[in-house]
Motif scaffolding. Structure first.
Motif, short mmCIF file in Angstrom:
data_model
loop_
_atom_site.label_atom_id
_atom_site.label_comp_id
_atom_site.label_asym_id
_atom_site.label_seq_id
_atom_site.Cartn_x
_atom_site.Cartn_y
_atom_site.Cartn_z
N ALA A 100 1.09 -0.98 -0.04
CA ALA A 100 0.28 -0.12 -0.33
C ALA A 100 0.98 1.39 0.25
O ALA A 100 0.46 2.19 -0.80
N LEU A 101 1.61 1.41 0.75
CA LEU A 101 2.96 2.35 0.93
C LEU A 101 3.84 2.54 -0.99
O LEU A 101 3.12 3.36 -0.93
N ILE A 102 3.92 1.33 -1.50
CA ILE A 102 4.64 1.45 -2.54
C ILE A 102 3.23 2.33 -3.20
O ILE A 102 3.68 3.03 -4.18
N GLU A 103 2.20 1.73 -3.37
CA GLU A 103 1.22 2.39 -4.23
C GLU A 103 0.94 3.58 -3.81
O GLU A 103 1.12 4.53 -5.44
N GLU A 104 1.44 4.59 -2.46
CA GLU A 104 1.12 5.49 -2.27
C GLU A 104 1.68 6.79 -3.12
O GLU A 104 1.87 7.57 -3.75
N ALA A 105 3.26 5.86 -3.00
CA ALA A 105 4.55 6.44 -3.80
C ALA A 105 4.35 6.74 -5.07
O ALA A 105 5.15 7.63 -5.72
N ARG A 106 4.06 5.57 -5.73
CA ARG A 106 3.98 5.66 -7.04
C ARG A 106 3.16 6.51 -7.82
O ARG A 106 3.11 7.24 -8.56
N ARG A 107 1.81 7.18 -6.79
CA ARG A 107 0.78 7.23 -6.94
C ARG A 107 1.27 9.89 -7.09
O ARG A 107 0.59 10.03 -7.64
N ARG A 108 2.21 9.29 -5.93
CA ARG A 108 2.81 11.00 -6.06
C ARG A 108 3.89 11.26 -6.65
O ARG A 108 4.94 12.16 -6.75
N GLY A 109 4.17 9.94 -7.86
CA GLY A 109 5.83 10.08 -9.20
C GLY A 109 6.83 9.48 -8.01
O GLY A 109 7.85 10.19 -8.60
N VAL A 110 7.27 8.90 -6.76
CA VAL A 110 8.07 8.93 -6.50
C VAL A 110 9.25 7.76 -7.38
O VAL A 110 7.61 6.79 -7.51
N GLU A 111 10.10 7.54 -7.61
CA GLU A 111 10.51 6.52 -8.52
C GLU A 111 11.23 5.61 -7.48
O GLU A 111 11.97 4.25 -7.83
N ARG A 112 12.01 6.18 -6.06
CA ARG A 112 12.54 4.86 -5.27
C ARG A 112 12.03 5.24 -3.61
O ARG A 112 11.84 6.52 -3.29
N LEU A 113 11.73 4.23 -2.81
CA LEU A 113 11.36 4.84 -1.55
C LEU A 113 12.39 3.36 -0.14
O LEU A 113 12.89 2.30 -1.08
N THR A 114 12.88 3.79 0.44
CA THR A 114 14.11 3.74 1.05
C THR A 114 13.15 2.40 2.89
O THR A 114 12.00 3.30 2.88
N VAL A 115 13.96 1.78 2.93
CA VAL A 115 13.82 1.92 4.57
C VAL A 115 15.01 1.75 5.28
O VAL A 115 16.77 1.25 4.22
N LEU A 116 14.83 2.13 7.03
CA LEU A 116 16.60 1.48 7.15
C LEU A 116 16.07 0.76 8.45
O LEU A 116 14.86 0.29 9.12
N TRP A 117 17.29 -0.42 8.46
CA TRP A 117 16.91 -1.59 9.68
C TRP A 117 18.55 -1.98 9.65
O TRP A 117 19.11 -1.03 9.91
N GLU A 118 18.15 -1.77 11.37
CA GLU A 118 19.24 -2.71 12.00
C GLU A 118 19.09 -4.22 11.60
O GLU A 118 18.35 -4.67 11.93
N ARG A 119 20.22 -4.54 11.53
CA ARG A 119 21.05 -5.90 11.40
C ARG A 119 20.77 -6.84 13.14
O ARG A 119 21.36 -6.23 14.27
N GLY A 146 17.90 0.50 2.61
CA GLY A 146 16.94 -0.57 1.66
C GLY A 146 16.69 0.59 1.08
O GLY A 146 16.42 1.60 1.33
N ALA A 147 16.22 -0.12 -0.09
CA ALA A 147 15.77 0.65 -1.65
C ALA A 147 15.59 -0.13 -1.93
O ALA A 147 15.57 -1.05 -2.50
N ILE A 148 14.02 0.69 -3.27
CA ILE A 148 12.88 -0.66 -3.70
C ILE A 148 12.95 0.18 -4.90
O ILE A 148 12.04 1.55 -4.55
N ASP A 149 13.30 0.68 -5.65
CA ASP A 149 13.26 1.66 -7.50
C ASP A 149 11.51 0.56 -7.82
O ASP A 149 11.53 -0.37 -7.83
N LEU A 150 11.24 2.12 -7.84
CA LEU A 150 9.05 1.64 -8.11
C LEU A 150 8.99 1.75 -9.64
O LEU A 150 9.21 2.80 -10.94
#
Length: 150
Positions: A100-119, A146-150
């Motif tokens: 759902a967040l990815i779809e919102e990012a696409r709707r906004r014209g975002v090309e890359r969504l990122t996230v941070l995490w600890e190992r 981390g990143a995912i290209d949309l």
């Protein structure tokens, strides 16, 4: 979990979000240090916060942030937080929320969504990799970017 739906975070759902349970060992991975530092300078209007409901029961929470003016690239369009109740983990709730967040990012014209995490053991790394995020860097605090290209 076939009746999943999203709803904006509200006064009536925030109590349930704050009561979501975690599996033992997950507490230390709830929010990376970098997000706490960024939150101090991030405008509130950039937040996209949703609860995940299974029928009428709150089973998850996702917080995305969209701030094209952010100084650091990893904060321009980011998944800031995701919590899934311990009893609902492994049932598609997290994937549903991130999609759902990815779809919102696409709707906004975002090309890359990122996230941070600890190992670490019991951490979210495998979840993010399964969803499609790729490791693209590391923060000054040692968290994975981390990143995912949309």
């Amino acid at each position: 979990m076939s009746h999943l739906r999203l709803e904006e975070l509200s006064a009536s759902t925030i109590v349930h979000v704050n009561s979501l349970g975690l599996k033992p060992g997950q507490e230390q991975f709830v929010s990376p240090v970098s997000y706490a530092a960024a939150a101090a300078v991030t405008p509130v209007h950039t937040a996209w916060q949703r609860v995940v409901l299974d029928d009428d029961r709150v089973v998850g929470f996702i917080h995305g942030n969209f701030d094209p003016d952010a100084l650091q690239e990893e904060f321009k369009a980011a998944l800031w937080r995701i919590n899934v109740d311990a009893e609902a983990q492994g049932q598609g709730v997290g994937r549903f929320a991130v999609e759902a967040l990815i779809e919102e990012a696409r709707r906004r014209g975002v090309e890359r969504l990122t996230v941070l995490w600890e190992r670490g053991e019991d951490g979210p790394e495998q979840f993010f990799l399964r969803i499609g995020f790729k490791q693209v860097g590391e923060t000054e605090y040692g968290e994975v970017i981390g990143a995912i290209d949309l």
